[in-house]
Scaffold this active site. Structure first.
Site, PDB file in Angstrom:
ATOM      1  N   LYS A   1     101.546  88.198  14.203  1.00  0.00           N
ATOM      2  CA  LYS A   1     101.017  86.836  14.090  1.00  0.00           C
ATOM      3  C   LYS A   1      99.793  86.698  15.004  1.00  0.00           C
ATOM      4  CE  LYS A   1     103.820  84.717  11.290  1.00  0.00           C
ATOM      5  NZ  LYS A   1     103.380  83.998  10.097  1.00  0.00           N
TER       6      LYS A   1
ATOM      7  N   ASP B   1      98.651  88.165  10.360  1.00  0.00           N
ATOM      8  CA  ASP B   1      98.855  86.925   9.599  1.00  0.00           C
ATOM      9  C   ASP B   1      98.345  85.756  10.442  1.00  0.00           C
ATOM     10  OD1 ASP B   1      99.667  84.795   8.062  1.00  0.00           O
ATOM     11  OD2 ASP B   1     101.796  85.322   8.034  1.00  0.00           O
TER      12      ASP B   1
ATOM     13  N   GLU C   1      96.564  88.592   6.303  1.00  0.00           N
ATOM     14  CA  GLU C   1      97.285  87.604   5.491  1.00  0.00           C
ATOM     15  C   GLU C   1      96.764  86.214   5.820  1.00  0.00           C
ATOM     16  OE1 GLU C   1     101.490  88.350   5.454  1.00  0.00           O
ATOM     17  OE2 GLU C   1     101.994  86.236   5.208  1.00  0.00           O
TER      18      GLU C   1
ATOM     19  N   ASP D   1      99.313  84.115   1.092  1.00  0.00           N
ATOM     20  CA  ASP D   1     100.714  83.683   1.258  1.00  0.00           C
ATOM     21  C   ASP D   1     100.806  82.195   0.898  1.00  0.00           C
ATOM     22  OD1 ASP D   1     103.247  82.995   2.084  1.00  0.00           O
ATOM     23  OD2 ASP D   1     102.937  83.370   4.201  1.00  0.00           O
TER      24      ASP D   1
ATOM     25  N   LYS E   1     107.417  84.753  -1.485  1.00  0.00           N
ATOM     26  CA  LYS E   1     108.654  84.362  -0.801  1.00  0.00           C
ATOM     27  C   LYS E   1     109.582  83.712  -1.818  1.00  0.00           C
ATOM     28  CE  LYS E   1     107.046  83.963   3.916  1.00  0.00           C
ATOM     29  NZ  LYS E   1     105.637  84.219   4.123  1.00  0.00           N
TER      30      LYS E   1
HETATM   31  O1  LIG Z   1     106.457  88.574   6.705  1.00  0.00           O
HETATM   32  C1  LIG Z   1     107.162  88.765   7.701  1.00  0.00           C
HETATM   33  O2  LIG Z   1     107.085  89.792   8.391  1.00  0.00           O
HETATM   34  C2  LIG Z   1     108.202  87.773   8.117  1.00  0.00           C
HETATM   35  C3  LIG Z   1     108.144  86.419   7.547  1.00  0.00           C
HETATM   36  C4  LIG Z   1     107.016  85.557   8.054  1.00  0.00           C
HETATM   37  O3  LIG Z   1     106.115  86.038   8.686  1.00  0.00           O
HETATM   38  C5  LIG Z   1     107.030  84.159   7.788  1.00  0.00           C
HETATM   39  C6  LIG Z   1     108.169  83.551   7.370  1.00  0.00           C
HETATM   40  C7  LIG Z   1     108.255  82.165   7.230  1.00  0.00           C
HETATM   41  C8  LIG Z   1     107.190  81.379   7.480  1.00  0.00           C
HETATM   42  C9  LIG Z   1     105.929  81.875   7.803  1.00  0.00           C
HETATM   43  O4  LIG Z   1     105.191  81.180   8.731  1.00  0.00           O
HETATM   44  C10 LIG Z   1     105.788  83.368   8.024  1.00  0.00           C
HETATM   45  C11 LIG Z   1     104.582  83.749   7.184  1.00  0.00           C
HETATM   46  O5  LIG Z   1     103.614  83.004   7.205  1.00  0.00           O
HETATM   47  O6  LIG Z   1     104.533  84.751   6.500  1.00  0.00           O
HETATM   48 MG   LIG Z   2     102.303  84.392   6.034  1.00  0.00          MG
END
Ligand SMILES: O=C(O)CCC(=O)C1=CC=C[C@@H](O)[C@@H]1C(=O)O
Ligand SMILES: [Mg+2]
Length: 345
Positions: free
Chosen positions: A137, A165, A189, A212, A236
């Protein structure tokens, strides 16, 4: 429509002893179980996180038992009912239809590294044994580009492939500057919030762009394709309305996909992993190891071993970390409103 007791009722869940319930329920839509039946077999849980992620330190979720297993309803608390209704459709699909057929029994997963200081990275990565990809992140509010560069560098020392991300936090010039400063990554991302901005960044940088939020929160998930705004789709299951919806979307997107969790409990994760296991082609590690971020889950978490997780059915533990009666009432009211939305769709 009025469902009578016993075998004429397609949603009835037999008791542990195989007896059919003897209630009469009303439903106006044959493919949706009645809301009272969902709630009768539901629990609201409150799961502490080991590390703050996406601003969340306690993950709340409603889980419920259907004819084919368990489903989850856990839209993030700030989401409105229309968006949250997709998550309910996904939970109902899991509980009343079960998973689609798998074509693989191992799904590679990435380590998920929240926006922690660089010196906490090793402890997080250790929770994803064998992962050869890490998602880091970046662009967290209150942090600097220097923090991101340091965190990504610390991850690179431990994991060969890194993706980042930004959750749409950068504008176009900031994204270009940050991507150059962070250096070699598998993909970025959601660097910016909007589809035109993603397309603008993609035209300039030499790194693949993944979408995403531009897919899971869009009215039309295919807009990204039409705008030529991304190379990879992060899909997702709960926000997109279920396993079969995601498989259909995968077929029409015609770009590489990554299945990622929505911070699912083990119940929701079972649906996410089953979807990844059912994809005809899977080229990238999936974001399905987030069970490792929970202090406590509703059942043994999908924690990667040798960098992979496998599809399985999940039955929640007998003792669950239940939410307070006030929070349970909040979730019940939310589920009722979302169910009414699905009935009207
Ligand atoms: O992709 C991953 O490694 C884990 C999931 C993840 O990062 C997320 C899950 C849920 C909400 C989000 O903010 C976040 C994402 O943005 O991808
Ligand atoms: Mg994401």
């Amino acid at each position: 429509m009025v469902y009578q007791p016993g075998s004429n009722n397609p949603f009835a869940i037999p008791s542990k002893h195989g007896e059919m319930p003897t209630f009469v329920v009303r439903a106006s839509k044959p493919q949706l179980p009645p809301v009272d039946l969902i709630l009768e077999n539901a629990h609201v849980v409150s799961l502490p996180m080991r590390t703050r992620f996406r601003g969340i330190t306690v993950r709340e979720a409603m889980i419920f038992r259907g004819l084919k297993g368990w489903g989850e309803f856990a839209p993030f608390v700030e989401y409105d009912d229309v968006e949250a209704a997709n998550w309910l459709a996904a939970g109902i699909e899991a509980a009343w239809q079960g998973p689609p057929p798998a074509v693989r029994d191992a799904v590679p997963v990435n380590a998920t590294v929240p926006a922690v200081p660089a010196d906490e990275v090793a402890e997080i990565v250790a929770r994803f044994p064998g992962a050869t990809t890490a998602k880091v992140k970046v662009a967290e509010a209150g942090q600097s580009l220097h923090d991101d560069v340091e965190r990504v560098a610390a991850v690179r020392e431990l994991v060969p492939r890194v993706r980042i991300d930004a959750n749409g936090a950068w504008d176009v010039p900031t994204a270009i500057e940050a991507i150059e400063a962070i250096g070699d990554v598998e993909y970025v991302e959601q660097p910016c919030a909007t589809i035109p901005e993603l397309a603008a960044v993609r035209r300039v940088v030499n790194v693949p762009i993944a979408a995403d939020e531009s897919i899971r929160r869009a009215d039309d998930p295919l807009l990204v394709v039409r705008a030529d705004a991304a190379d990879i789709a992060v899909l997702k299951v709960a926000p997109l309305g279920g396993m079969r919806k995601v498989l259909a979307l995968n077929a029409s997107l015609r770009m590489d996909v990554v299945i990622s969790s929505a911070l699912d409990t083990a119940v929701g994760m079972a649906a996410s992993v089953s979807t990844a296991a059912a994809l005809p082609v899977l080229e990238h590690a999936c974001g399905l190891g987030t069970g490792a971020l929970f202090e406590r889950d509703v059942a043994p978490s999908f924690v990667p071993r040798g960098g992979v997780v496998g599809p399985r059915l999940v039955t929640p533990d007998d003792e669950l970390p239940l939410a307070s009666p006030e929070r349970a009432a909040w979730w019940e009211a939310r589920l009722r409103r979302c169910h009414a939305i699905l009935m009207a769709r």
